[in-house]
Design a protein around this motif. Sequence first.
Motif, PDB file in Angstrom:
ATOM      1  N   GLN A  25       0.895  -1.149   0.063  1.00  0.00           N
ATOM      2  CA  GLN A  25      -0.112  -0.119   0.103  1.00  0.00           C
ATOM      3  C   GLN A  25       0.810   1.037  -0.077  1.00  0.00           C
ATOM      4  O   GLN A  25       0.399   2.260  -0.348  1.00  0.00           O
ATOM      5  N   ALA A  26       2.058   1.067   0.570  1.00  0.00           N
ATOM      6  CA  ALA A  26       2.712   2.316   0.553  1.00  0.00           C
ATOM      7  C   ALA A  26       3.669   2.699  -0.783  1.00  0.00           C
ATOM      8  O   ALA A  26       4.172   1.732  -1.080  1.00  0.00           O
ATOM      9  N   SER A  27       3.023   3.925  -1.173  1.00  0.00           N
ATOM     10  CA  SER A  27       3.721   4.138  -2.494  1.00  0.00           C
ATOM     11  C   SER A  27       5.234   5.032  -2.612  1.00  0.00           C
ATOM     12  O   SER A  27       5.828   4.964  -3.477  1.00  0.00           O
ATOM     13  N   GLY A  28       5.451   5.463  -1.405  1.00  0.00           N
ATOM     14  CA  GLY A  28       6.724   6.399  -1.414  1.00  0.00           C
ATOM     15  C   GLY A  28       7.692   5.575  -0.835  1.00  0.00           C
ATOM     16  O   GLY A  28       8.905   5.954  -0.783  1.00  0.00           O
ATOM     17  N   LEU A  29       7.734   4.257  -0.686  1.00  0.00           N
ATOM     18  CA  LEU A  29       8.849   3.186  -0.347  1.00  0.00           C
ATOM     19  C   LEU A  29       9.672   3.072  -1.681  1.00  0.00           C
ATOM     20  O   LEU A  29       9.263   2.670  -2.794  1.00  0.00           O
ATOM     21  N   GLY A  30      11.060   3.188  -1.339  1.00  0.00           N
ATOM     22  CA  GLY A  30      11.912   2.892  -2.281  1.00  0.00           C
ATOM     23  C   GLY A  30      12.082   1.252  -2.603  1.00  0.00           C
ATOM     24  O   GLY A  30      11.727   0.585  -1.714  1.00  0.00           O
ATOM     25  N   PRO A  31      12.650   0.875  -3.452  1.00  0.00           N
ATOM     26  CA  PRO A  31      12.684  -0.799  -3.822  1.00  0.00           C
ATOM     27  C   PRO A  31      13.537  -1.380  -2.602  1.00  0.00           C
ATOM     28  O   PRO A  31      12.914  -2.434  -2.082  1.00  0.00           O
ATOM     29  N   PRO A  32      14.666  -0.792  -2.047  1.00  0.00           N
ATOM     30  CA  PRO A  32      15.323  -1.461  -1.075  1.00  0.00           C
ATOM     31  C   PRO A  32      14.244  -1.559   0.310  1.00  0.00           C
ATOM     32  O   PRO A  32      14.282  -2.803   0.902  1.00  0.00           O
ATOM     33  N   GLN A  33      13.630  -0.713   0.663  1.00  0.00           N
ATOM     34  CA  GLN A  33      12.923  -0.621   1.847  1.00  0.00           C
ATOM     35  C   GLN A  33      11.488  -1.591   1.601  1.00  0.00           C
ATOM     36  O   GLN A  33      11.070  -2.190   2.468  1.00  0.00           O
ATOM     37  N   ALA A  34      10.941  -1.543   0.444  1.00  0.00           N
ATOM     38  CA  ALA A  34       9.712  -2.430   0.049  1.00  0.00           C
ATOM     39  C   ALA A  34      10.258  -3.855   0.004  1.00  0.00           C
ATOM     40  O   ALA A  34       9.544  -4.786   0.701  1.00  0.00           O
ATOM     41  N   MET A  35      11.239  -4.110  -0.405  1.00  0.00           N
ATOM     42  CA  MET A  35      11.833  -5.505  -0.369  1.00  0.00           C
ATOM     43  C   MET A  35      12.017  -6.006   1.046  1.00  0.00           C
ATOM     44  O   MET A  35      11.784  -7.030   1.534  1.00  0.00           O
ATOM     45  N   MET A  36      12.781  -5.424   1.978  1.00  0.00           N
ATOM     46  CA  MET A  36      13.188  -5.635   3.174  1.00  0.00           C
ATOM     47  C   MET A  36      11.717  -5.867   4.054  1.00  0.00           C
ATOM     48  O   MET A  36      11.647  -6.594   4.860  1.00  0.00           O
ATOM     49  N   GLY A  37      10.888  -4.669   3.892  1.00  0.00           N
ATOM     50  CA  GLY A  37       9.628  -4.890   4.580  1.00  0.00           C
ATOM     51  C   GLY A  37       8.944  -6.325   3.976  1.00  0.00           C
ATOM     52  O   GLY A  37       8.234  -6.919   4.884  1.00  0.00           O
ATOM     53  N   SER A  38       8.911  -6.618   2.781  1.00  0.00           N
ATOM     54  CA  SER A  38       8.203  -7.759   2.458  1.00  0.00           C
ATOM     55  C   SER A  38       8.869  -9.060   2.629  1.00  0.00           C
ATOM     56  O   SER A  38       8.182 -10.134   3.199  1.00  0.00           O
ATOM     57  N   VAL A  39      10.164  -8.992   2.751  1.00  0.00           N
ATOM     58  CA  VAL A  39      11.024  -9.901   3.376  1.00  0.00           C
ATOM     59  C   VAL A  39      10.667 -10.538   4.785  1.00  0.00           C
ATOM     60  O   VAL A  39      10.499 -11.651   5.029  1.00  0.00           O
ATOM     61  N   PHE A  40      11.037  -9.410   5.573  1.00  0.00           N
ATOM     62  CA  PHE A  40      10.586  -9.637   7.113  1.00  0.00           C
ATOM     63  C   PHE A  40       9.224  -9.983   7.324  1.00  0.00           C
ATOM     64  O   PHE A  40       8.935 -10.799   8.280  1.00  0.00           O
ATOM     65  N   GLY A  41       8.226  -9.495   6.629  1.00  0.00           N
ATOM     66  CA  GLY A  41       6.817  -9.985   6.634  1.00  0.00           C
ATOM     67  C   GLY A  41       6.589 -11.598   6.382  1.00  0.00           C
ATOM     68  O   GLY A  41       5.750 -12.235   7.033  1.00  0.00           O
ATOM     69  N   CYS A  42       7.353 -11.856   5.161  1.00  0.00           N
ATOM     70  CA  CYS A  42       7.165 -13.079   4.971  1.00  0.00           C
ATOM     71  C   CYS A  42       7.820 -14.063   5.956  1.00  0.00           C
ATOM     72  O   CYS A  42       7.383 -15.291   6.087  1.00  0.00           O
ATOM     73  N   MET A  43       9.164 -13.616   6.319  1.00  0.00           N
ATOM     74  CA  MET A  43       9.687 -14.387   7.683  1.00  0.00           C
ATOM     75  C   MET A  43       8.617 -14.548   8.880  1.00  0.00           C
ATOM     76  O   MET A  43       8.852 -15.521   9.479  1.00  0.00           O
TER      77      MET A  43
END
Length: 127
Positions: A25-43
Amino acid sequence: MSLFVILTALYSIYAGVRANIRVYQASGLGPPQAMMGSVFGCMAVFIGVLLVLCARDLQNRGSIVMWEGVLRLVAGSIMMFFTMKDTSGTMARSRPLFDLIVGGIYIVALPIALERSPLYLLLDRLR
């Protein structure tokens, strides 16, 4: 103890799914932040599912829950450190505090409930 592990596992699954939804949902996140947020969520989802499976047989899988307690203490400490350094006041202290409390309960109560030494659980020894 099994019920407590299941409840905290369900919360981990919820938090992981919520983290992934927020990343998307966050549109302002850069790819590194989005990737880390998604990876930690999946973990978090993975760890939650793993804990549900462990709760079904704590006698044989208690060492995994014990290591999850160590992980929660370390992660909670790191999160609390950065939360305390946050001068904008946007980071809530409840999440790291929750992890510290759950990790402490896992570390203290699990050996008592399973009647095993904490060291034996950490080393995955039966007795």
